[in-house]
Structure formats: C-alpha cells, structure tokens
Design a protein around this motif. Structure first.
Motif, PDB file in Angstrom:
ATOM      1  N   LEU A  38       0.785  -1.136   0.054  1.00 28.90           N
ATOM      2  CA  LEU A  38      -0.178   0.058   0.063  1.00 28.90           C
ATOM      3  C   LEU A  38       0.965   1.360   0.008  1.00 28.90           C
ATOM      4  O   LEU A  38       0.380   2.159   0.490  1.00 28.90           O
ATOM      5  N   GLU A  39       1.998   1.326  -0.419  1.00 27.87           N
ATOM      6  CA  GLU A  39       3.071   2.323  -0.485  1.00 27.87           C
ATOM      7  C   GLU A  39       2.270   3.514  -1.535  1.00 27.87           C
ATOM      8  O   GLU A  39       2.477   4.605  -1.088  1.00 27.87           O
ATOM      9  N   PHE A  40       1.565   3.051  -2.708  1.00 33.36           N
ATOM     10  CA  PHE A  40       1.014   4.078  -3.206  1.00 33.36           C
ATOM     11  C   PHE A  40      -0.142   5.266  -2.447  1.00 33.36           C
ATOM     12  O   PHE A  40      -0.032   6.325  -2.655  1.00 33.36           O
ATOM     13  N   LEU A  41      -0.454   4.568  -1.198  1.00 34.72           N
ATOM     14  CA  LEU A  41      -1.501   5.380  -0.528  1.00 34.72           C
ATOM     15  C   LEU A  41      -0.543   6.266   0.363  1.00 34.72           C
ATOM     16  O   LEU A  41      -1.101   7.303   0.633  1.00 34.72           O
ATOM     17  N   LYS A  42       0.860   5.768   0.932  1.00 37.20           N
ATOM     18  CA  LYS A  42       1.509   6.988   1.351  1.00 37.20           C
ATOM     19  C   LYS A  42       1.908   8.179   0.614  1.00 37.20           C
ATOM     20  O   LYS A  42       2.100   9.159   1.130  1.00 37.20           O
ATOM     21  N   ASP A  43       2.298   7.734  -0.961  1.00 35.48           N
ATOM     22  CA  ASP A  43       2.550   8.975  -1.476  1.00 35.48           C
ATOM     23  C   ASP A  43       1.183   9.690  -1.859  1.00 35.48           C
ATOM     24  O   ASP A  43       1.111  11.016  -2.076  1.00 35.48           O
ATOM     25  N   MET A  44      -0.007   9.275  -1.718  1.00 36.24           N
ATOM     26  CA  MET A  44      -1.153   9.737  -2.000  1.00 36.24           C
ATOM     27  C   MET A  44      -1.454  10.671  -0.815  1.00 36.24           C
ATOM     28  O   MET A  44      -2.243  11.622  -0.961  1.00 36.24           O
ATOM     29  N   LEU A  51      -8.262  12.335  -1.227  1.00 42.01           N
ATOM     30  CA  LEU A  51      -8.498  11.082  -1.925  1.00 42.01           C
ATOM     31  C   LEU A  51      -7.626   9.856  -1.186  1.00 42.01           C
ATOM     32  O   LEU A  51      -8.282   8.584  -1.384  1.00 42.01           O
ATOM     33  N   ALA A  52      -6.503   9.918  -0.395  1.00 42.98           N
ATOM     34  CA  ALA A  52      -6.111   8.878   0.305  1.00 42.98           C
ATOM     35  C   ALA A  52      -6.989   8.406   1.346  1.00 42.98           C
ATOM     36  O   ALA A  52      -7.009   7.091   1.361  1.00 42.98           O
ATOM     37  N   VAL A  53      -7.632   9.337   1.887  1.00 38.18           N
ATOM     38  CA  VAL A  53      -8.584   9.005   2.912  1.00 38.18           C
ATOM     39  C   VAL A  53      -9.752   8.069   2.369  1.00 38.18           C
ATOM     40  O   VAL A  53     -10.258   7.003   2.968  1.00 38.18           O
ATOM     41  N   LEU A  81      -0.341   5.337   7.860  1.00 36.55           N
ATOM     42  CA  LEU A  81      -0.788   6.212   6.673  1.00 36.55           C
ATOM     43  C   LEU A  81      -1.070   7.533   7.396  1.00 36.55           C
ATOM     44  O   LEU A  81      -0.721   8.737   6.908  1.00 36.55           O
ATOM     45  N   PHE A  82      -1.857   7.477   8.383  1.00 40.19           N
ATOM     46  CA  PHE A  82      -2.465   8.950   8.814  1.00 40.19           C
ATOM     47  C   PHE A  82      -2.020   9.352  10.240  1.00 40.19           C
ATOM     48  O   PHE A  82      -2.564  10.502  10.579  1.00 40.19           O
ATOM     49  N   GLY A  83      -1.341   8.850  10.860  1.00 43.43           N
ATOM     50  CA  GLY A  83      -0.884   9.142  12.342  1.00 43.43           C
ATOM     51  C   GLY A  83      -1.965   8.733  13.232  1.00 43.43           C
ATOM     52  O   GLY A  83      -3.011   8.187  12.852  1.00 43.43           O
ATOM     53  N   PRO A  84      -1.475   9.179  14.459  1.00 46.43           N
ATOM     54  CA  PRO A  84      -2.614   8.597  15.675  1.00 46.43           C
ATOM     55  C   PRO A  84      -3.843   9.182  15.841  1.00 46.43           C
ATOM     56  O   PRO A  84      -4.670   8.414  16.076  1.00 46.43           O
ATOM     57  N   ILE A  85      -4.071  10.182  15.669  1.00 42.42           N
ATOM     58  CA  ILE A  85      -5.346  11.034  15.827  1.00 42.42           C
ATOM     59  C   ILE A  85      -6.135  10.765  14.523  1.00 42.42           C
ATOM     60  O   ILE A  85      -7.524  10.171  14.747  1.00 42.42           O
ATOM     61  N   ILE A  86      -5.842  11.282  13.378  1.00 43.32           N
ATOM     62  CA  ILE A  86      -6.478  11.020  12.000  1.00 43.32           C
ATOM     63  C   ILE A  86      -6.831   9.677  11.973  1.00 43.32           C
ATOM     64  O   ILE A  86      -8.054   9.103  11.484  1.00 43.32           O
TER      65      ILE A  86
END
Length: 227
Positions: A38-44, A51-53, A81-86
């Motif tokens: 899912l590396e493409f999501l990191k770039d996204m 769009l990534a969410v 991908l999004f960190g702890p809170i989000i």
C-alpha cells in the motif's frame, strides 16, 4: 418461509465460496494485509490527502465485507498512513461502515435460515437472542474492544441476532475505540522518528485498560448467568 431461508443460505455460501476461490487465486488478503503493498497510499497522503482517506475507506470496507482479515489490520495501516489521531478516526469510520454493510448481508441471507437452528440450543438462544438485549451487547462489547477476530465473520454473525441495526452500528463504533486506538497509536510509534516511547506507553496503557475491562465484563456477565 423455511425453504426461502435455506435458499438464501445456499446463495450466501455459494457467493462466499466464489470469493474464497478468487481470494486464494488473486491473494487479496495477503495484498491488503501487507503495508508494503500500500505504498501508493503513502504517496497519495502527501499529494491528495482527501483522496487517500477515501481510498483507504473503500479498501477497508471491501476488506471488512469480503476478506476474513483481523480487525487490527485496518488499525495498523491507518496509524502508519494517517498518524495516531486522524488514523483512529478514519479507521473507526471505515470499519464501522464495513461492519454495517456486512451486518445487512448477514441479516438478509442468513437470519431466516440460521436463527431457527441456533435457537434449538438453549445456551446460544440465551446468548444471542435474549429478550432484554443485554447478552448480545456484552458479546458485542467484548469482541469489538479486542479486534483480533476475523472482522467480517463477526459482522455476518451479528446479522443473525435480534440486535437493532442502529444500536449495533453506534455501539460498534464506540466499543472499537479502545482497541483501534491501541493498534493505531502503536503502529504509528513504530514509524515515528522521535518520541517512540511516548506512543508505546500510551498504547501499553490502552492495552492494559482494554484487558482489565474485558475481564471485568466477562466476570460480571458470567456471574449474572450463574445467578
């Protein structure tokens, strides 16, 4: 009505068999369960966060409904991908939506045919179809707080019970918060360059609290059942 319920069960298992064969052939579970794929999501996330969410939510819903992945898989991916809170919020929304859809599938295809069979067993009848609705809430709380069970199988099973759809959906969101928080924060801690210990301590405290609460709930429920 009985024949109709049996037909629905047959259709459901045919669909599940097809999905299992396709999953074995295309290895969807292995793909979605490996963060490296899912590396493409990191770039996204950097290029187009919204769009990534949305992509994560869609993939998670598919994973919840179609694939027998443990619930913590989605939380770990969200944390990275999004960190702890989000990550916690996005994971809760995505997995709850997936749970709701799976529940509706289970209720439509399985309840008419499976419920009469389960009700023949007194223990299962008392546990899954209690008139006061307390037993199914306890089971929901325990299985949601510790997200180690195949998530889609849980959701299909809840569709067989008598629990109200919106009650199920709202409390699924609430009861998943501790477990999702633990795995999401812990996963982010592994990826963090600074302050790893802070995230690990928080995740550890959450794990202890979840364990204690789960034991207390089970103990209270079992004592209630015996009395």
């Amino acid at each position: 009505m009985k024949n109709k319920g049996i037909k629905k069960i047959i259709i459901f298992f045919i669909i599940m068999l097809i999905l299992l064969i396709l999953n074995h052939y295309f290895k969807w579970s292995s793909y979605l369960g490996d963060i490296e794929n899912l590396e493409f999501l990191k770039d996204m996330v950097e290029d187009n966060f919204l769009l990534a969410v949305c992509t994560y939510i869609v993939l998670t819903i598919i994973g919840c409904v179609v694939l027998a992945l443990p619930g913590f898989t989605f939380a770990i991916i969200a944390g990275i991908l999004f960190g702890p809170i989000i990550g916690i919020l996005v994971c809760l929304v995505a997995t709850t939506l997936g749970a709701m859809l799976s529940f509706l599938v289970g209720r439509f295809f399985l309840k008419d045919g499976v419920k009469p069979m389960l009700e023949k067993n007194k223990t299962l009848k008392k546990l899954l179809f209690s008139e006061d609705g307390k037993a199914d809430m306890v089971v929901l709380m325990i299985t949601r707080m510790v997200p180690i069970f195949p998530y889609n199988l849980q959701n299909f099973a809840y569709g067989i019970t008598d629990i109200n759809f919106w009650k199920y959906s709202i409390f699924t969101f609430i009861f998943m918060l501790p477990g999702v928080s633990f795995f999401t924060i812990g996963a982010f801690g592994f990826m963090a360059y600074e302050g790893k210990w802070k995230y690990f301590i928080i995740a550890g405290i959450l794990a202890i609290l979840v364990t204690i609460v789960g034991i207390l709930i089970q103990k209270k429920f079992l004592e209630t059942e015996k009395s």
